[in-house]
Design an enzyme around this catalytic site. Structure first.
Site, mmCIF file in Angstrom:
data_model
loop_
_atom_site.group_PDB
_atom_site.id
_atom_site.type_symbol
_atom_site.label_atom_id
_atom_site.label_comp_id
_atom_site.label_asym_id
_atom_site.label_seq_id
_atom_site.Cartn_x
_atom_site.Cartn_y
_atom_site.Cartn_z
ATOM 1 N N ARG A 172 130.609 16.108 86.826
ATOM 2 C CA ARG A 172 131.382 16.024 85.572
ATOM 3 C C ARG A 172 130.575 16.442 84.346
ATOM 4 N NH1 ARG A 172 133.804 16.302 89.153
ATOM 5 N NH2 ARG A 172 135.288 14.905 90.096
ATOM 6 N N SER A 222 141.194 9.999 86.381
ATOM 7 C CA SER A 222 140.314 8.836 86.610
ATOM 8 C C SER A 222 139.676 8.428 85.294
ATOM 9 C CB SER A 222 139.196 9.210 87.583
ATOM 10 O OG SER A 222 139.741 9.659 88.781
ATOM 11 N N GLU A 292 135.208 8.824 81.948
ATOM 12 C CA GLU A 292 135.213 10.265 82.252
ATOM 13 C C GLU A 292 135.939 11.050 81.155
ATOM 14 O OE1 GLU A 292 135.867 11.310 86.426
ATOM 15 O OE2 GLU A 292 137.071 12.997 85.736
#
Ligand SMILES: Cc1cc2nc3c(=O)[nH]c(=O)nc-3n(C[C@H](O)[C@H](O)[C@H](O)COP(=O)(O)OP(=O)(O)OC[C@H]3O[C@@H](n4cnc5c(N)ncnc54)[C@H](O)[C@@H]3O)c2cc1C
Length: 297
Positions: A172, A222, A292
């Site tokens: 990420r 998420s 995130e």
């Protein structure tokens, strides 16, 4: 500033400007107040014109808005929306897409050309630029596995082509989170495969996603990053927070790793819920959960 923009872009049919655009119409979480200037470049050259008009800190680049949570005051910067930069082309096993192209569309095009490698991305609702920014991934695949190179421009208008190894892709994360660059194009290197098998894989992953994730509620995917092998959803569930709600921001009953916008929640409500989750999970398991999606002001 308004006058300068209008004067500069007035006669350019490749640049559309919307005024006081509500950002909740452009985010998957459905939060976000207005932005005074919402600029839509229709070509990469037009994007370059826009970027060179403003300082980097005066702009915010918006892709598909599926990984951001914007507060009710909106964004005070000029929002530059990439959605109309969406050309996709295929040469042999290479697929090149402009940064505003939808990742889902790119994986569909790859599948139809019997190119394998992008199946993992067939349900990720981001743009190519956002996917590169986040090194998006799912079901064991990530952008890092298939990207060959990407093209960027900076605020001086300089074009920069970077090969995969210089994109600093990790879980990420990518160069875009550390350097003031705007992605314009990415090229993915895929392999020839069987159309039937590729389509079957996409079907399998789509069914998995719909079975496990709250796909029909607004969310930003998420809410937390995986941490040293720990799945945030399982930790949140064990902490007894499945279904927990603050002013319409709710831990999904279907998948505790998702926060959904159940009833017109604002970014502030999501932040409160995030803090509650982080505190409870830390108290119970000594694990610090990190978000995130990005909270944007
Ligand atoms: C239902 C749902 C499921 C999801 N599933 C997954 C999943 O399985 N895996 C996964 O990784 N993610 C998933 N996500 C999150 C999200 O789709 C990805 O992170 C996606 O890559 C974000 O792309 P975007 O275009 O929406 O980015 P945006 O939300 O528009 O922007 C995210 C960041 O990228 C920057 N950015 C966007 N475009 C550019 C550009 N051209 N140049 C420079 N910076 C840019 C923005 O400024 C911002 O900081 C999911 C989200 C939802 C809503």
């Amino acid at each position: 500033m308004k006058k300068t923009i209008i004067k500069k872009f007035k006669n350019n049919s490749d640049i559309e400007i919307k005024y006081n655009q509500m950002l909740k119409e452009y985010t998957s979480f459905k939060t976000g107040g207005p932005t005074e200037f919402f600029i839509i470049p229709k070509t990469i050259n037009a994007l370059k014109k826009v970027l060179t008009t403003f300082k980097q800190e005066e702009t915010f680049i918006l892709g598909s808005g599926s990984n951001i949570i914007v507060n009710k005051q909106g964004i005070s910067r000029v929002v530059v929306y990439t959605g109309e930069l969406n050309k996709i082309s295929i040469t042999n096993n290479l697929i090149t897409a402009e940064s505003g192209a939808s990742l889902i569309e790119v994986s569909k095009k790859a599948a139809n050309a019997s190119l394998t490698g992008l199946e993992f991305a067939s349900g990720i609702p981001g743009s190519i630029g956002g996917a590169l920014y986040m090194n998006a991934g799912a079901y064991g695949g990530e952008i890092k596995d298939i990207i060959k190179e990407a093209e960027f421009i900076d605020h001086s208008g300089q074009k920069i082509l970077l090969p995969k190894k210089e994109l600093k892709l990790s879980y990420r994360d990518s160069i875009l989170q550390h350097k003031n660059l705007v992605a314009t194009k990415a090229t993915f290197s895929l392999a020839k495969g069987s159309l039937k098998e590729i389509k079957a894989k996409i079907k399998e992953l789509t069914e998995k996603r719909w079975a496990k994730q709250p796909m029909d509620s607004p969310s930003a995917g998420s809410m937390f990053k995986r941490k040293a092998g720990h799945y945030p959803g399982a930790l949140i569930e064990k902490a007894g927070l499945k279904g927990y709600e603050i002013n319409g921001a709710k831990v999904s009953e279907k998948h505790a790793g998702f926060i959904i916008n159940q009833n017109q929640a604002q970014a502030e409500d999501v932040k409160k819920l995030v803090r509650k989750i982080q505190t409870e999970v830390y108290d119970k398991f000594s694990i610090k959960l990190e978000t995130e999606p990005k909270f944007i002001e």
